[in-house]
Design an enzyme around this catalytic site. Structure first.
Site, PDB file in Angstrom:
ATOM      1  N   HIS A  71     -15.726  11.845   2.226  1.00 48.32           N
ATOM      2  CA  HIS A  71     -15.243  10.870   3.199  1.00 48.32           C
ATOM      3  C   HIS A  71     -14.941   9.542   2.521  1.00 48.32           C
ATOM      4  O   HIS A  71     -15.676   9.103   1.637  1.00 48.32           O
ATOM      5  CB  HIS A  71     -16.329  10.678   4.276  1.00 48.32           C
ATOM      6  CG  HIS A  71     -16.091   9.533   5.206  1.00 48.32           C
ATOM      7  ND1 HIS A  71     -16.793   8.342   5.120  1.00 48.32           N
ATOM      8  CD2 HIS A  71     -15.245   9.401   6.258  1.00 48.32           C
ATOM      9  CE1 HIS A  71     -16.389   7.533   6.081  1.00 48.32           C
ATOM     10  NE2 HIS A  71     -15.447   8.146   6.789  1.00 48.32           N
ATOM     11  N   SER A  72     -13.817   8.929   2.893  1.00 51.18           N
ATOM     12  CA  SER A  72     -13.493   7.549   2.556  1.00 51.18           C
ATOM     13  C   SER A  72     -13.440   7.335   1.045  1.00 51.18           C
ATOM     14  O   SER A  72     -12.768   8.087   0.330  1.00 51.18           O
ATOM     15  CB  SER A  72     -14.493   6.615   3.239  1.00 51.18           C
ATOM     16  OG  SER A  72     -14.063   5.274   3.186  1.00 51.18           O
ATOM     17  N   GLN A  73     -14.178   6.331   0.530  1.00 48.60           N
ATOM     18  CA  GLN A  73     -14.189   6.103  -0.912  1.00 48.60           C
ATOM     19  C   GLN A  73     -14.670   7.341  -1.657  1.00 48.60           C
ATOM     20  O   GLN A  73     -14.172   7.674  -2.730  1.00 48.60           O
ATOM     21  CB  GLN A  73     -15.070   4.881  -1.234  1.00 48.60           C
ATOM     22  CG  GLN A  73     -15.212   4.565  -2.707  1.00 48.60           C
ATOM     23  CD  GLN A  73     -16.409   5.251  -3.351  1.00 48.60           C
ATOM     24  OE1 GLN A  73     -17.306   5.748  -2.648  1.00 48.60           O
ATOM     25  NE2 GLN A  73     -16.427   5.293  -4.665  1.00 48.60           N
TER      26      GLN A  73
END
Length: 300
Positions: free
Chosen positions: A131-133
């Protein structure tokens, strides 16, 4: 910055995605990136940064009250008010930790650690969910162990290619999907020169450009990722909603088998960037399970 524990328990006290997948027969490894969470930082590992509580409200838990991007007003799924002083917000904020300021160092270190973990599994097939970074890391790990990675589920991975969006337009991810090298064909040693770029188009109603590879010379292919199926998921109210489509276009252009799921198209509405912690998170997890099983990867 979030840690692996967020997949174990949700801040409202309900079980997290780890329990969801375990209950359906999956073996789950919850990992922390080097220098974060259970993989502790020590002096000399680099400078740490952190985000304040107001930033968490603006981007994750109460974006509908700030309207920093057009879709923010659709956010309805965070449990509680999403504001400082609410016990669910405070529990979530307490779970956040500092992270390295140096993105390249973080990525190369996580790639090395992820590859070491896969090697300890002695060839066992895995699916990488991030997820995300953290969503950058499966590209890097699969690039080194493509025969072992059977699928990637990318929940709003960092993007779009080559530049930031929404909160800045700074250059980023020189190799398109990451700040550190990926295996292209033809090879890329100097991405600034060899990944020839084209500002392709702007999606309707969005004041954002999408930087892809130019059509001439022919786009370079991510040859180690070509055999790995990818599901990229975007939530309705997230700040990723204006631009994740560009990451998908980049993957497809580079030869990666990519399916794009904008959650409202599956009837799942109101989610923000932290979709896996929100009230309807099990509905999203079930979509992931359905996709995995449709790919025939249920035995992993």
């Amino acid at each position: 910055m979030a840690v692996g524990q967020n997949f174990l328990h949700k801040p409202d006290g309900n079980p997290g995605w780890a329990s969801f997948f375990i209950s359906r027969g999956y073996i789950v490894y919850i990992v922390d990136q080097p220098f974060r969470g259970r993989s502790a930082w020590k002096p000399g590992n680099g400078t740490l940064v952190t985000g304040g509580a107001e930033l968490i409200e603006q981007r994750f838990t109460a974006p509908e009250d700030y309207n920093l991007w057009p879709q923010a007003r659709y956010h309805t799924q965070w449990p509680g008010s999403g504001k400082m002083g609410d016990p669910i917000f405070d529990a979530f904020y307490a779970s956040n930790v500092q992270s390295l300021a140096n993105a390249s160092y973080q990525q190369s270190s996580t790639q090395a650690a992820g590859v070491a973990l896969l090697d300890r599994l002695h060839g066992q097939g895995v699916m990488l969910l991030a997820h995300s970074q953290g969503g950058i890391m499966p590209w890097l790990i699969a690039d080194q162990r493509p025969q072992q990675v059977q699928a990637i589920i990318a929940l709003e991975p960092s993007g779009p290619p080559f530049q930031d969006a929404i909160f800045s337009t700074n250059p980023a991810r020189a190799y398109g999907l990451a700040d550190v090298p990926l295996t292209y064909d033809p090879p890329v040693t100097n991405p600034a020169l060899e990944l020839v770029k084209n500002v392709s188009f702007t999606q309707a109603n969005e004041n954002l450009t999408c930087v892809l590879q130019a059509s001439s010379p022919p786009p370079r292919r991510l040859i180690n990722l070509e055999r790995v199926p990818v599901l990229l998921i975007t939530a309705e109210a997230s700040y990723h909603a204006p631009y994740d489509w560009c990451t998908v276009e980049y993957l497809l252009q580079a030869g990666v088998q990519t399916e794009y799921l904008y959650l409202p198209d599956a009837g799942i509405k109101g989610n923000g960037h932290m979709m896996f912690l929100e009230k309807n998170s099990d509905d999203i997890a079930q979509v992931v399970v359905n996709w995995i099983e449709a790919k025939g990867e249920r035995n992993v």
